[in-house]
Design a protein around this motif. Structure first.
Motif, PDB file in Angstrom:
ATOM      1  N   ALA B 101       0.579  -0.610   0.331  1.00  0.00           N
ATOM      2  CA  ALA B 101       0.090   0.084  -0.165  1.00  0.00           C
ATOM      3  C   ALA B 101       0.964   1.174  -0.036  1.00  0.00           C
ATOM      4  O   ALA B 101       0.459   2.475  -0.894  1.00  0.00           O
ATOM      5  N   PHE B 102       1.624   0.916   1.259  1.00  0.00           N
ATOM      6  CA  PHE B 102       2.953   2.498   1.201  1.00  0.00           C
ATOM      7  C   PHE B 102       3.260   2.838  -0.319  1.00  0.00           C
ATOM      8  O   PHE B 102       3.240   3.445  -0.753  1.00  0.00           O
ATOM      9  N   CYS B 103       3.952   2.397  -0.876  1.00  0.00           N
ATOM     10  CA  CYS B 103       4.642   1.607  -2.300  1.00  0.00           C
ATOM     11  C   CYS B 103       3.870   2.324  -3.547  1.00  0.00           C
ATOM     12  O   CYS B 103       3.700   3.207  -4.277  1.00  0.00           O
ATOM     13  N   ALA B 104       2.562   1.861  -3.361  1.00  0.00           N
ATOM     14  CA  ALA B 104       1.248   2.223  -4.422  1.00  0.00           C
ATOM     15  C   ALA B 104       0.937   3.590  -4.337  1.00  0.00           C
ATOM     16  O   ALA B 104       1.164   4.312  -5.395  1.00  0.00           O
ATOM     17  N   LEU B 105       0.477   3.822  -2.704  1.00  0.00           N
ATOM     18  CA  LEU B 105       0.394   5.121  -2.611  1.00  0.00           C
ATOM     19  C   LEU B 105       1.666   6.603  -2.808  1.00  0.00           C
ATOM     20  O   LEU B 105       1.598   6.843  -3.667  1.00  0.00           O
ATOM     21  N   VAL B 106       3.251   5.951  -3.164  1.00  0.00           N
ATOM     22  CA  VAL B 106       4.106   7.006  -3.356  1.00  0.00           C
ATOM     23  C   VAL B 106       4.108   6.382  -4.907  1.00  0.00           C
ATOM     24  O   VAL B 106       4.465   8.033  -5.419  1.00  0.00           O
ATOM     25  N   VAL B 107       3.883   5.748  -5.512  1.00  0.00           N
ATOM     26  CA  VAL B 107       3.985   6.480  -7.044  1.00  0.00           C
ATOM     27  C   VAL B 107       3.240   6.901  -7.151  1.00  0.00           C
ATOM     28  O   VAL B 107       3.214   7.690  -7.908  1.00  0.00           O
ATOM     29  N   ALA B 261      -7.192  -4.371  -0.817  1.00  0.00           N
ATOM     30  CA  ALA B 261      -5.590  -4.080  -1.799  1.00  0.00           C
ATOM     31  C   ALA B 261      -5.814  -6.241  -1.589  1.00  0.00           C
ATOM     32  O   ALA B 261      -5.196  -6.587  -2.700  1.00  0.00           O
ATOM     33  N   THR B 262      -6.941  -6.843  -1.631  1.00  0.00           N
ATOM     34  CA  THR B 262      -7.693  -8.164  -1.840  1.00  0.00           C
ATOM     35  C   THR B 262      -7.552  -8.412  -3.170  1.00  0.00           C
ATOM     36  O   THR B 262      -6.756  -9.615  -3.430  1.00  0.00           O
ATOM     37  N   VAL B 263      -7.821  -7.950  -4.513  1.00  0.00           N
ATOM     38  CA  VAL B 263      -7.598  -7.396  -5.791  1.00  0.00           C
ATOM     39  C   VAL B 263      -6.456  -8.377  -6.010  1.00  0.00           C
ATOM     40  O   VAL B 263      -6.075  -8.999  -6.368  1.00  0.00           O
ATOM     41  N   THR B 264      -5.771  -6.785  -6.315  1.00  0.00           N
ATOM     42  CA  THR B 264      -4.642  -6.697  -6.365  1.00  0.00           C
ATOM     43  C   THR B 264      -3.738  -7.873  -5.644  1.00  0.00           C
ATOM     44  O   THR B 264      -3.153  -8.841  -6.526  1.00  0.00           O
ATOM     45  N   GLY B 274      -4.753  -9.350   2.568  1.00  0.00           N
ATOM     46  CA  GLY B 274      -6.029  -9.018   1.655  1.00  0.00           C
ATOM     47  C   GLY B 274      -6.192 -10.553   0.960  1.00  0.00           C
ATOM     48  O   GLY B 274      -7.218 -11.163   1.511  1.00  0.00           O
ATOM     49  N   LYS B 275      -4.927 -11.557   0.741  1.00  0.00           N
ATOM     50  CA  LYS B 275      -5.429 -12.089   1.236  1.00  0.00           C
ATOM     51  C   LYS B 275      -5.566 -13.578   1.751  1.00  0.00           C
ATOM     52  O   LYS B 275      -6.724 -14.656   1.783  1.00  0.00           O
TER      53      LYS B 275
END
Lengths: 326, 324
Positions: B101-107, B261-264, B274-275
């Motif tokens: 999540a953190f990396c996604a947000l930074v991107v 983030a379940t789907v990803t 999520g998994k």
């Protein structure tokens, strides 16, 4: 007259809109002498504010200056480099806006907004700049400036905010300040104070003012000279006293008559019939013709500027005072 | 401010209680875990024994009462499947999800705000239209499809990055993370991009709209009239003004990125929370599902609190009062 500080010749500023070209400023010429206070008067939409913004090169898309010349201290500003204009803004030519509630950024502290204006033009340390910011606030009559520096704009009243804006405008002792209706949004008592103080401060520093307003009563006591604008043109200019005592253009006459006065209590206020023409569809000939009681067929041709006395001219075929060939 | 925070935390306790009731009743309605957990050839005696062991023989209100009593002592029950405390199970999976999540947000932030600024400063230009069209794609293409396409292109066709798993992890400041090794970063790339695409589009939109709203305002023209450089005007005056709506939306989105983030995680077989929740629902592993939702609720509450506090820092006109 001495060498003018600002000399505008045949300025045209147009806006390309979907409905057509709006000729907001359509051939304006005037001079401002050093230290002089010029009143630029007209109804809403007459192009007076756009003239002010044109001088600073602050016209935003879709507007642009399409022709004419603006010379400041001998330097041509139309088509000047952006970096050069930025150097002049704030340092040599400052501007004060109409609505003090909107001119200061609500999320930045007052000290930030003053200090950045100092640092934009001078290479001084932060501490020095802060000291100057405090002095600037004190100069425009803000009590306990040291504490007020740390405040945000919403903690000030409208009059106080306008004082802050004036303090910022005066920071670099500019040679010209363009005041775009700076007192319109304020209480009448505050208006009088601000006008009084502005005049003192400018006398002190020898600053010239262009005072843009729709209120003839305000400039009456303030301005040395007047330019009356109508539909993007200057229809009359001259020394303030003479223009107000003896207007040459029927439009100026109309404006003066529509000021309420104590002597005419109970009488119906005179007004200029009709409305200012749409800038998209200006009438042929004199733009004031449809509202003018003196209009005749001669007015179907665009009137040129004629001399009507010492330092005065008017754009009218039927001037209300005797013509004096220039 | 302190009063505000204390009040807010007391309200959170109520919210947690309400959520626990809803979740407990909801999961009770789905089915009987005993049917899934026990082998088909289990004897009646074994069944009864197992059901009594798990506490499933008692009526719902009693079960809830026991749960609540343990919960206030910090025990959210043990997983039926793994037989370890469900909270430990969730916490063990949390770093992987937080990292993703953190990396996604930074991107999203690093790309979204500059792209939004570029588009907003030149409305109608080719660049603006390209960026806006791209953000429409980011919004409207389903997340799982985007994930599959990323795998197709970058893993299968080009073979640049692996398509599943977390890779080798290392530790930075005692935190176990994929960011510590090249292999880990390789594994992280695709899921992080997949998770960030929607937020990225959202940020572009928000920033662009904010810039377009702010630029014509008087204080920007006044800043120009002061002779400020365009860099300072955009970087300080505009950016600080538009940060308030961005922080709001970002705060809400951060919660949803972590929680959903379940789907990803499913597409990229990322071993995160999520998994875990998907697996637990499939196994009717009640304590894990309940504990997970409690943790997520708490997370949302905390993020909202942080956002409210950030507001008051960013926008001086907002002052947190005792009222909430």
């Amino acid at each position: 007259m001495a060498e003018p500080l600002l000399s505008i010749r045949d300025l045209h500023t147009h806006f390309d809109t979907k409905a057509g070209i709006v000729k907001a400023v359509n051939g304006v010429s005037f001079d401002v002498a050093p230290g002089e206070i010029l009143g630029l008067v007209g109804e809403s939409g007459s192009g007076k504010s756009i003239t002010g913004f044109s001088i600073l090169g602050l016209i935003q898309q879709p507007g642009r200056i399409v022709g004419g010349s603006i010379r400041f201290a001998g330097e041509e500003l139309v088509g000047a480099e952006t970096t050069r204009l930025r150097q002049l803004r704030g340092r040599d030519i400052a501007m004060i806006f109409q609505d003090p509630m909107m001119t200061l950024n609500p999320v930045l502290r007052i000290d930030t907004q003053i200090v950045e204006a100092i640092l934009a033009h001078e290479n001084v340390g932060r501490a020095v700049a802060l000291g100057r910011a405090r002095d600037a606030l004190a100069k425009v009559g803000i009590p306990s400036p040291e504490e007020r520096l740390k405040a945000y704009p919403h903690q000030f009243s409208g009059g106080m905010r306008q004082r802050v804006a004036i303090a910022i405008a005066l920071l670099h002792r500019p040679r010209l300040i363009i005041c775009d209706e700076p007192t319109t949004a304020l209480d009448v008592t505050i208006q009088a104070q601000i006008i009084h103080e502005m005049r003192l401060l400018c006398q002190e520093q020898g600053t010239a003012l262009i005072w843009i307003t729709h209120d003839l009563a305000v400039v009456d006591s303030l301005a040395d000279r007047l330019c009356v604008m109508y539909a993007g043109r200057i229809v009359e200019q001259g020394p303030a006293g003479a223009v107000i005592a003896e207007p040459a253009h029927p439009y100026t006459r109309g404006l003066i008559d529509s000021i309420p006065s104590r002597n005419s209590r109970g009488a119906r206020l005179k007004q200029i019939p009709g409305m200012a023409p749409s800038p998209l569809a200006l009438p042929a000939g004199c733009p004031f013709r449809p509202r003018c009681s003196y209009a005749d067929d001669a007015c179907l041709n665009e009137p040129s500027s004629i001399g009507v006395g010492a330092g005065r001219d008017a754009r009218c075929v039927h001037p209300l005072v005797a013509r004096v060939p220039a | 401010m302190l009063v505000f925070i204390i009040r807010r935390l007391m309200q959170s306790a109520l919210v947690l209680f309400a959520v626990s009731v809803v979740v407990f009743v909801g999961i009770y309605a789905i089915g009987n875990p005993a049917d899934i957990l026990l082998p088909d050839d289990a004897t009646e005696q074994e069944r009864d024994h197992a059901i009594a062991n798990l506490g499933l023989d008692k009526p719902l209100p009693v079960q809830y009462g026991i749960f609540l009593g343990n919960a206030v002592q910090g025990d959210l029950g043990s997983s039926f499947v793994f037989n370890i405390p469900s909270i430990d199970l969730i916490l063990s999976r949390m770093p992987a999800t937080l990292e993703l999540a953190f990396c996604a947000l930074v991107v999203a932030l690093v790309l979204g705000i500059p792209l939004g600024l570029l588009a907003g400063l030149r409305p109608g230009s080719l660049l603006d239209r390209t960026i806006v069209t791209g953000s429409i794609l980011g919004f409207s293409l389903p997340n799982f499809w985007q994930g599959l396409m990323l795998i197709m292109i970058f893993s299968v066709t080009l073979g640049w990055v692996p398509s599943s798993g977390r890779g080798e992890t290392g530790s930075i400041f005692g935190l176990e993370t994929s960011l510590a090794t090249w292999d880990g970063i390789h594994h992280l790339l695709l899921p992080a991009i997949n998770l960030s695409l929607f937020k990225l589009s959202l940020l572009i939109r928000l920033t662009r709209a904010g810039v377009r709203e702010t630029m014509p305002l008087d204080f920007i023209t006044f800043a120009r009239a002061k002779g400020l450089s365009e860099t300072r005007i955009v970087g300080v005056h505009v950016l600080k003004t538009i940060l308030v709506p961005i922080i709001t939306v970002l705060g809400m989105e951060l919660g949803s990125v972590i929680a959903f983030a379940t789907v990803t995680e499913t597409i990229f077989a990322w071993p995160g929370m999520g998994k875990l929740i998907i697996d637990s629902i499939n196994h009717l592993d009640r304590p894990v599902v309940v504990a997970y939702l409690m943790v997520v609720t708490l997370m949302f509450i905390l993020i909202n609190l942080v956002v409210d506090v950030l507001y008051s820092i960013l926008d001086p006109r907002v002052r947190l009062q005792g009222i909430a």
